[in-house]
Scaffold this motif. Structure first.
Motif, PDB file in Angstrom:
ATOM      1  N   THR A 160       0.821  -1.212   0.000  1.00 41.47           N
ATOM      2  CA  THR A 160       0.000   0.000   0.000  1.00 41.47           C
ATOM      3  C   THR A 160       0.856   1.264   0.000  1.00 41.47           C
ATOM      4  OG1 THR A 160      -0.149  -0.062   2.408  1.00 41.47           O
ATOM      5  CG2 THR A 160      -1.922  -1.122   1.166  1.00 41.47           C
ATOM      6  N   GLN A 161       2.154   1.090  -0.197  1.00 39.54           N
ATOM      7  CA  GLN A 161       3.121   2.183  -0.278  1.00 39.54           C
ATOM      8  C   GLN A 161       3.127   3.039   0.986  1.00 39.54           C
ATOM      9  OE1 GLN A 161       2.175   4.079  -3.957  1.00 39.54           O
ATOM     10  NE2 GLN A 161       2.951   2.381  -5.175  1.00 39.54           N
ATOM     11  N   GLN A 162       3.011   2.394   2.136  1.00 40.87           N
ATOM     12  CA  GLN A 162       3.071   3.092   3.413  1.00 40.87           C
ATOM     13  C   GLN A 162       4.361   2.776   4.167  1.00 40.87           C
ATOM     14  OE1 GLN A 162      -0.403   1.754   5.431  1.00 40.87           O
ATOM     15  NE2 GLN A 162      -1.791   3.087   4.300  1.00 40.87           N
ATOM     16  N   LEU A 163       5.198   1.916   3.591  1.00 39.02           N
ATOM     17  CA  LEU A 163       6.421   1.485   4.253  1.00 39.02           C
ATOM     18  C   LEU A 163       7.498   2.543   4.069  1.00 39.02           C
ATOM     19  CD1 LEU A 163       7.762  -0.851   5.798  1.00 39.02           C
ATOM     20  CD2 LEU A 163       8.491  -1.758   3.608  1.00 39.02           C
ATOM     21  N   SER A 164       8.018   3.060   5.187  1.00 42.59           N
ATOM     22  CA  SER A 164       9.052   4.086   5.099  1.00 42.59           C
ATOM     23  C   SER A 164      10.447   3.490   5.247  1.00 42.59           C
ATOM     24  CB  SER A 164       8.826   5.151   6.174  1.00 42.59           C
ATOM     25  OG  SER A 164       8.841   4.553   7.454  1.00 42.59           O
ATOM     26  N   ASN A 165      10.573   2.378   5.990  1.00 39.92           N
ATOM     27  CA  ASN A 165      11.867   1.758   6.225  1.00 39.92           C
ATOM     28  C   ASN A 165      11.925   0.425   5.474  1.00 39.92           C
ATOM     29  OD1 ASN A 165      14.286   0.896   7.176  1.00 39.92           O
ATOM     30  ND2 ASN A 165      13.634   0.617   9.289  1.00 39.92           N
ATOM     31  N   HIS A 166      12.465   0.461   4.276  1.00 40.74           N
ATOM     32  CA  HIS A 166      12.475  -0.730   3.428  1.00 40.74           C
ATOM     33  C   HIS A 166      13.469  -1.785   3.898  1.00 40.74           C
ATOM     34  CE1 HIS A 166       9.698   0.760   0.403  1.00 40.74           C
ATOM     35  NE2 HIS A 166      10.256   1.942   0.589  1.00 40.74           N
ATOM     36  N   THR A 167      14.430  -1.403   4.703  1.00 49.44           N
ATOM     37  CA  THR A 167      15.391  -2.382   5.201  1.00 49.44           C
ATOM     38  C   THR A 167      14.766  -3.293   6.253  1.00 49.44           C
ATOM     39  OG1 THR A 167      16.235  -0.860   6.871  1.00 49.44           O
ATOM     40  CG2 THR A 167      17.365  -0.897   4.747  1.00 49.44           C
ATOM     41  N   ALA A 168      13.651  -2.884   6.828  1.00 46.18           N
ATOM     42  CA  ALA A 168      12.981  -3.701   7.847  1.00 46.18           C
ATOM     43  C   ALA A 168      12.504  -5.023   7.261  1.00 46.18           C
ATOM     44  CB  ALA A 168      11.803  -2.934   8.445  1.00 46.18           C
ATOM     45  N   LEU A 169      12.119  -5.021   5.992  1.00 50.41           N
ATOM     46  CA  LEU A 169      11.683  -6.255   5.338  1.00 50.41           C
ATOM     47  C   LEU A 169      12.807  -7.287   5.305  1.00 50.41           C
ATOM     48  CD1 LEU A 169       9.487  -5.199   2.301  1.00 50.41           C
ATOM     49  CD2 LEU A 169       8.908  -6.846   4.050  1.00 50.41           C
ATOM     50  N   GLY A 170      13.951  -6.874   4.865  1.00 48.69           N
ATOM     51  CA  GLY A 170      15.091  -7.779   4.791  1.00 48.69           C
ATOM     52  C   GLY A 170      15.558  -8.227   6.168  1.00 48.69           C
ATOM     53  N   ASN A 171      15.518  -7.311   7.119  1.00 44.38           N
ATOM     54  CA  ASN A 171      15.948  -7.652   8.474  1.00 44.38           C
ATOM     55  C   ASN A 171      15.035  -8.687   9.115  1.00 44.38           C
ATOM     56  OD1 ASN A 171      18.092  -5.914   8.292  1.00 44.38           O
ATOM     57  ND2 ASN A 171      17.058  -4.232   9.315  1.00 44.38           N
ATOM     58  N   THR A 172      13.721  -8.540   8.939  1.00 45.37           N
ATOM     59  CA  THR A 172      12.807  -9.526   9.522  1.00 45.37           C
ATOM     60  C   THR A 172      12.945 -10.869   8.825  1.00 45.37           C
ATOM     61  OG1 THR A 172      11.008  -8.688   8.142  1.00 45.37           O
ATOM     62  CG2 THR A 172      11.084  -7.916  10.411  1.00 45.37           C
ATOM     63  N   ARG A 173      13.189 -10.843   7.519  1.00 45.73           N
ATOM     64  CA  ARG A 173      13.379 -12.095   6.794  1.00 45.73           C
ATOM     65  C   ARG A 173      14.615 -12.832   7.305  1.00 45.73           C
ATOM     66  NH1 ARG A 173      14.036 -10.274   1.754  1.00 45.73           N
ATOM     67  NH2 ARG A 173      16.186 -10.950   1.624  1.00 45.73           N
ATOM     68  N   ARG A 174      15.677 -12.094   7.554  1.00 42.92           N
ATOM     69  CA  ARG A 174      16.901 -12.699   8.096  1.00 42.92           C
ATOM     70  C   ARG A 174      16.690 -13.200   9.524  1.00 42.92           C
ATOM     71  NH1 ARG A 174      18.807  -8.196   5.564  1.00 42.92           N
ATOM     72  NH2 ARG A 174      19.793  -8.648   3.578  1.00 42.92           N
ATOM     73  N   ASP A 175      15.928 -12.441  10.316  1.00 37.17           N
ATOM     74  CA  ASP A 175      15.639 -12.869  11.685  1.00 37.17           C
ATOM     75  C   ASP A 175      14.845 -14.173  11.689  1.00 37.17           C
ATOM     76  OD1 ASP A 175      16.989 -10.787  12.855  1.00 37.17           O
ATOM     77  OD2 ASP A 175      15.195  -9.552  13.164  1.00 37.17           O
ATOM     78  N   ILE A 176      13.879 -14.280  10.777  1.00 35.61           N
ATOM     79  CA  ILE A 176      13.079 -15.508  10.671  1.00 35.61           C
ATOM     80  C   ILE A 176      13.997 -16.679  10.325  1.00 35.61           C
ATOM     81  CG2 ILE A 176      11.324 -16.692   9.298  1.00 35.61           C
ATOM     82  CD1 ILE A 176       9.940 -13.902   9.037  1.00 35.61           C
ATOM     83  N   ALA A 177      14.882 -16.480   9.370  1.00 35.09           N
ATOM     84  CA  ALA A 177      15.808 -17.549   8.969  1.00 35.09           C
ATOM     85  C   ALA A 177      16.723 -17.928  10.124  1.00 35.09           C
ATOM     86  CB  ALA A 177      16.623 -17.098   7.765  1.00 35.09           C
ATOM     87  N   ARG A 178      17.183 -16.941  10.880  1.00 36.43           N
ATOM     88  CA  ARG A 178      18.077 -17.204  12.008  1.00 36.43           C
ATOM     89  C   ARG A 178      17.375 -18.030  13.075  1.00 36.43           C
ATOM     90  NH1 ARG A 178      19.328 -12.078  12.993  1.00 36.43           N
ATOM     91  NH2 ARG A 178      20.938 -12.145  11.408  1.00 36.43           N
ATOM     92  N   VAL A 179      16.132 -17.661  13.392  1.00 35.16           N
ATOM     93  CA  VAL A 179      15.378 -18.386  14.417  1.00 35.16           C
ATOM     94  C   VAL A 179      15.066 -19.803  13.948  1.00 35.16           C
ATOM     95  CG1 VAL A 179      13.239 -18.450  15.733  1.00 35.16           C
ATOM     96  CG2 VAL A 179      14.415 -16.288  15.418  1.00 35.16           C
ATOM     97  N   LYS A 180      14.674 -19.951  12.685  1.00 35.15           N
ATOM     98  CA  LYS A 180      14.361 -21.279  12.167  1.00 35.15           C
ATOM     99  C   LYS A 180      15.589 -22.182  12.151  1.00 35.15           C
ATOM    100  CE  LYS A 180      10.288 -20.534   9.318  1.00 35.15           C
ATOM    101  NZ  LYS A 180       9.747 -20.649   7.953  1.00 35.15           N
TER     102      LYS A 180
END
Length: 66
Positions: free
Chosen positions: A34-54
């Motif tokens: 919806t083009q409301q995301l201001s911090n685009h690096t948060a997407l990559g960071n959460t994806r990496r966090d998910i991979a780390r936890v898994k």
């Protein structure tokens, strides 16, 4: 989130962490759509966090199976 912090948690806590991270990632994806995301690096960071936890969760399950 550091791997050393995650290694101190038990399996149930790690599964809860994955669930919350997946919800957060979904919310960020919706904000991006919806083009409301201001911090685009948060997407990559959460994806990496998910991979780390898994990864740590899989290690703990493999260790418990021995």
């Amino acid at each position: 989130m550091k791997a050393s912090e995650l290694r101190t948690k038990d399996v149930a806590a790690l599964e809860a962490e994955v669930k919350s991270l997946l919800k957060a990632h979904f919310g960020l994806r919706m904000q991006k759509a919806t083009q409301q995301l201001s911090n685009h690096t948060a997407l990559g960071n959460t994806r990496r966090d998910i991979a780390r936890v898994k990864t740590i969760l899989a290690e703990k399950k493999k260790e418990a199976a021995k």
